[in-house]
Design a protein around this motif. Structure first.
Motif, PDB file in Angstrom:
ATOM      1  N   GLU A 233      48.874  45.208  35.416  1.00  0.00           N
ATOM      2  CA  GLU A 233      49.277  45.840  36.678  1.00  0.00           C
ATOM      3  C   GLU A 233      48.723  45.101  37.885  1.00  0.00           C
ATOM      4  O   GLU A 233      48.950  45.500  39.024  1.00  0.00           O
ATOM      5  N   GLN A 234      47.934  44.075  37.630  1.00  0.00           N
ATOM      6  CA  GLN A 234      47.326  43.323  38.730  1.00  0.00           C
ATOM      7  C   GLN A 234      48.335  42.360  39.346  1.00  0.00           C
ATOM      8  O   GLN A 234      49.131  41.738  38.635  1.00  0.00           O
ATOM      9  N   LEU A 235      48.232  42.214  40.663  1.00  0.00           N
ATOM     10  CA  LEU A 235      49.123  41.309  41.385  1.00  0.00           C
ATOM     11  C   LEU A 235      49.007  39.876  40.865  1.00  0.00           C
ATOM     12  O   LEU A 235      50.011  39.172  40.718  1.00  0.00           O
ATOM     13  N   VAL A 236      47.774  39.441  40.563  1.00  0.00           N
ATOM     14  CA  VAL A 236      47.595  38.058  40.094  1.00  0.00           C
ATOM     15  C   VAL A 236      48.325  37.836  38.770  1.00  0.00           C
ATOM     16  O   VAL A 236      48.803  36.738  38.490  1.00  0.00           O
ATOM     17  N   TYR A 237      48.422  38.921  37.983  1.00  0.00           N
ATOM     18  CA  TYR A 237      49.157  38.811  36.723  1.00  0.00           C
ATOM     19  C   TYR A 237      50.658  38.795  37.008  1.00  0.00           C
ATOM     20  O   TYR A 237      51.391  37.914  36.532  1.00  0.00           O
ATOM     21  N   LEU A 238      51.122  39.774  37.787  1.00  0.00           N
ATOM     22  CA  LEU A 238      52.551  39.911  38.060  1.00  0.00           C
ATOM     23  C   LEU A 238      53.110  38.643  38.719  1.00  0.00           C
ATOM     24  O   LEU A 238      54.215  38.220  38.423  1.00  0.00           O
ATOM     25  N   ARG A 239      52.272  38.042  39.598  1.00  0.00           N
ATOM     26  CA  ARG A 239      52.714  36.805  40.256  1.00  0.00           C
ATOM     27  C   ARG A 239      52.411  35.570  39.416  1.00  0.00           C
ATOM     28  O   ARG A 239      52.761  34.458  39.805  1.00  0.00           O
ATOM     29  N   ASP A 240      51.673  35.781  38.334  1.00  0.00           N
ATOM     30  CA  ASP A 240      51.259  34.672  37.471  1.00  0.00           C
ATOM     31  C   ASP A 240      50.588  33.576  38.301  1.00  0.00           C
ATOM     32  O   ASP A 240      50.804  32.383  38.072  1.00  0.00           O
ATOM     33  N   SER A 241      49.754  34.008  39.233  1.00  0.00           N
ATOM     34  CA  SER A 241      49.262  33.077  40.252  1.00  0.00           C
ATOM     35  C   SER A 241      48.318  32.013  39.708  1.00  0.00           C
ATOM     36  O   SER A 241      48.166  30.968  40.313  1.00  0.00           O
ATOM     37  N   PHE A 242      47.662  32.269  38.577  1.00  0.00           N
ATOM     38  CA  PHE A 242      46.857  31.187  37.997  1.00  0.00           C
ATOM     39  C   PHE A 242      47.107  31.026  36.503  1.00  0.00           C
ATOM     40  O   PHE A 242      46.386  30.285  35.831  1.00  0.00           O
ATOM     41  N   GLY A 243      48.148  31.719  35.986  1.00  0.00           N
ATOM     42  CA  GLY A 243      48.575  31.436  34.625  1.00  0.00           C
ATOM     43  C   GLY A 243      48.387  32.546  33.605  1.00  0.00           C
ATOM     44  O   GLY A 243      48.752  32.387  32.446  1.00  0.00           O
ATOM     45  N   LEU A 244      47.831  33.702  34.011  1.00  0.00           N
ATOM     46  CA  LEU A 244      47.566  34.784  33.045  1.00  0.00           C
ATOM     47  C   LEU A 244      48.822  35.231  32.307  1.00  0.00           C
ATOM     48  O   LEU A 244      48.803  35.405  31.088  1.00  0.00           O
ATOM     49  N   LYS A 245      49.899  35.431  33.062  1.00  0.00           N
ATOM     50  CA  LYS A 245      51.129  35.948  32.454  1.00  0.00           C
ATOM     51  C   LYS A 245      51.690  34.940  31.450  1.00  0.00           C
ATOM     52  O   LYS A 245      52.112  35.310  30.351  1.00  0.00           O
ATOM     53  N   THR A 246      51.639  33.689  31.821  1.00  0.00           N
ATOM     54  CA  THR A 246      52.111  32.629  30.919  1.00  0.00           C
ATOM     55  C   THR A 246      51.271  32.603  29.645  1.00  0.00           C
ATOM     56  O   THR A 246      51.803  32.504  28.542  1.00  0.00           O
ATOM     57  N   LEU A 247      49.953  32.722  29.798  1.00  0.00           N
ATOM     58  CA  LEU A 247      49.076  32.703  28.622  1.00  0.00           C
ATOM     59  C   LEU A 247      49.358  33.892  27.712  1.00  0.00           C
ATOM     60  O   LEU A 247      49.401  33.750  26.490  1.00  0.00           O
ATOM     61  N   LEU A 248      49.556  35.061  28.301  1.00  0.00           N
ATOM     62  CA  LEU A 248      49.813  36.247  27.479  1.00  0.00           C
ATOM     63  C   LEU A 248      51.137  36.097  26.727  1.00  0.00           C
ATOM     64  O   LEU A 248      51.222  36.397  25.541  1.00  0.00           O
ATOM     65  N   ALA A 249      52.147  35.576  27.420  1.00  0.00           N
ATOM     66  CA  ALA A 249      53.452  35.374  26.791  1.00  0.00           C
ATOM     67  C   ALA A 249      53.347  34.375  25.644  1.00  0.00           C
ATOM     68  O   ALA A 249      54.053  34.482  24.641  1.00  0.00           O
ATOM     69  N   ARG A 250      52.439  33.428  25.784  1.00  0.00           N
ATOM     70  CA  ARG A 250      52.245  32.412  24.746  1.00  0.00           C
ATOM     71  C   ARG A 250      51.427  32.964  23.570  1.00  0.00           C
ATOM     72  O   ARG A 250      51.235  32.285  22.559  1.00  0.00           O
ATOM     73  N   GLY A 251      50.907  34.172  23.715  1.00  0.00           N
ATOM     74  CA  GLY A 251      50.064  34.763  22.676  1.00  0.00           C
ATOM     75  C   GLY A 251      48.672  34.176  22.680  1.00  0.00           C
ATOM     76  O   GLY A 251      47.962  34.220  21.677  1.00  0.00           O
ATOM     77  N   ALA A 252      48.255  33.621  23.814  1.00  0.00           N
ATOM     78  CA  ALA A 252      46.976  32.914  23.870  1.00  0.00           C
ATOM     79  C   ALA A 252      45.831  33.796  24.366  1.00  0.00           C
ATOM     80  O   ALA A 252      44.695  33.349  24.405  1.00  0.00           O
ATOM     81  N   ILE A 253      46.127  35.039  24.749  1.00  0.00           N
ATOM     82  CA  ILE A 253      45.044  35.906  25.230  1.00  0.00           C
ATOM     83  C   ILE A 253      44.640  36.885  24.126  1.00  0.00           C
ATOM     84  O   ILE A 253      45.477  37.579  23.559  1.00  0.00           O
ATOM     85  N   VAL A 254      43.353  36.890  23.824  1.00  0.00           N
ATOM     86  CA  VAL A 254      42.810  37.792  22.814  1.00  0.00           C
ATOM     87  C   VAL A 254      41.875  38.749  23.538  1.00  0.00           C
ATOM     88  O   VAL A 254      40.976  38.304  24.257  1.00  0.00           O
TER      89      VAL A 254
END
Ligand code: NAG
Ligand code: NAG
Ligand code: NAG
Ligand code: NAG
Ligand code: NAG
Length: 302
Positions: free
Chosen positions: A253-274
């Motif tokens: 729900e964080q803006l930095v995630y929604l905007r993917d401003s430093f890559g969090l959303k991309t990492l999660l989509a890649r299955g790289a976040i544990v």
């Protein structure tokens, strides 16, 4: 006849070799010894390498032969130095370790050290970090006047600390570099010379490059828990944070995630976040809890 020889010859060779078999087996590389990647450990605020002695024992026991380096930089009060200065110091220390590890390295970074490591991943365009293990680290900032803050700023309540932290003078302290007052968002965005930059919340010329660098990481392993007692809100360890009403919003729900401003959303989509939440562990116990080590750390140290 020839056919018979053809069958017997191999059998004969094996018999000849039999006495040497133990030697041959010894010479062959044992599969479980197949080199583990080096591990680099970065400590937290008012902390030093000594607190990691248990972790070193665990790694030595479960992954014998692993080269573990606990960086003894900015120990104790020196850990209050501005984070960009620390990032530069740690960078110089990790470069030679990475250079000697073509297969990559793992980072275990505790508390404030987790922010130092995230910045390292952003600014180093040649890093080879496989697992970045963030151990109870205020990744989305801190908004809580815990004991160590009272010691530093005795007269400041948490609702007033922004007056110090969001001044040029305040940004000379590491804690202010990630002080995140949800009631003064505009001041935070303007004044934070560290967190707002690595989060890509304030635009800057290197933002695109930093994001690309950060995305080179193999796994982002987030560890934290509700009984930490220092990281406030504790969900900051998982990129959650307070909104203006001090309600915690999760990472997604964080803006930095929604905007993917430093890559969090991309990492999660890649299955790289544990995400590895653990209850029952206080802030100073994270580096010595064996259950935590076995559940959240060891599986990512290949
Ligand atoms: C690692 O384990 C071995 C075998 O148990 C022991 O001899 C050695 O001292 C340990 N090294 C460290 C750094 O703990
Ligand atoms: C930011 O970008 C400038 C210009 O491209 C470059 O000189 C500088 O080294 C970069 N800084 C970091 C920390 O990446
Ligand atoms: C942001 O910073 C600039 C320059 O440092 C200043 O002029 C401006 O008033 C600040 N804005 C806020 C909301 O603090
Ligand atoms: C905070 O709560 C008030 C009253 O419940 C509500 O009107 C407001 O929209 C909330 N603000 C945020 C940022 O959630
Ligand atoms: C270690 O972690 C486990 C699981 O979270 C917890 O139940 C236990 O109390 C912890 N032990 C210590 C000494 O902190």
């Amino acid at each position: 006849m020839l056919g018979l020889w053809g069958q017997r010859l191999p059998a004969a060779w094996v018999l000849l070799l039999l006495p040497f078999l133990p030697l041959l087996l010894l010479a062959a590389p044992a599969p479980h010894r197949a080199s583990y990647k080096p591990v680099i450990v970065v400590h937290g605020l008012f902390d030093s390498s000594y607190s990691f002695r248990h972790l070193l024992e665990y790694i030595n026991e479960t992954h014998p032969g692993t080269v573990v380096t606990v960086l003894d930089l900015f120990d104790g009060r020196e850990s209050l130095r501005p984070l960009w200065e620390q990032v530069q110091g740690f960078r110089e220390a990790v470069v030679p370790i990475m250079a000697k590890a073509p297969q990559g390295v793992h980072l275990i970074c505790y508390s404030q050290g987790g922010l130092v490591c995230r910045a390292l991943l952003s600014v180093m365009d040649d890093h080879n970090v496989d697992s970045f293990i963030s151990l109870s680290s205020p990744q989305m900032g801190q908004y809580g006047d815990t004991d160590y803050l009272k010691w530093l700023f005795p007269t400041s309540m948490r609702s007033n600390l922004y007056r110090i932290c969001y001044s040029p003078w305040g940004q000379e302290f590491s804690i202010c570099n990630y002080w995140h007052d949800p009631h003064h968002d505009d001041l935070y965005l303007n004044a934070s010379s560290f967190l707002a930059l690595i989060n890509g919340e304030r635009d800057h010329p290197n933002a695109t490059v930093w994001r690309k660098n950060f995305l080179r990481v193999g796994h982002l392993v987030l560890i934290g828990g509700p009984d930490d007692g220092v990281i406030t809100p504790w969900q900051s360890s998982f990129f959650g944070f307070y909104d203006a009403n001090e309600t915690v919003l999760e990472m997604e729900e964080q803006l930095v995630y929604l905007r993917d401003s430093f890559g969090l959303k991309t990492l999660l989509a890649r299955g790289a976040i544990v995400r590895c939440p653990m209850a029952g562990i206080s802030h100073t116990a994270w580096h010595s809890n064996r259950t935590l080590y076995e559940t959240c750390i060891e599986p990512w140290l290949s």
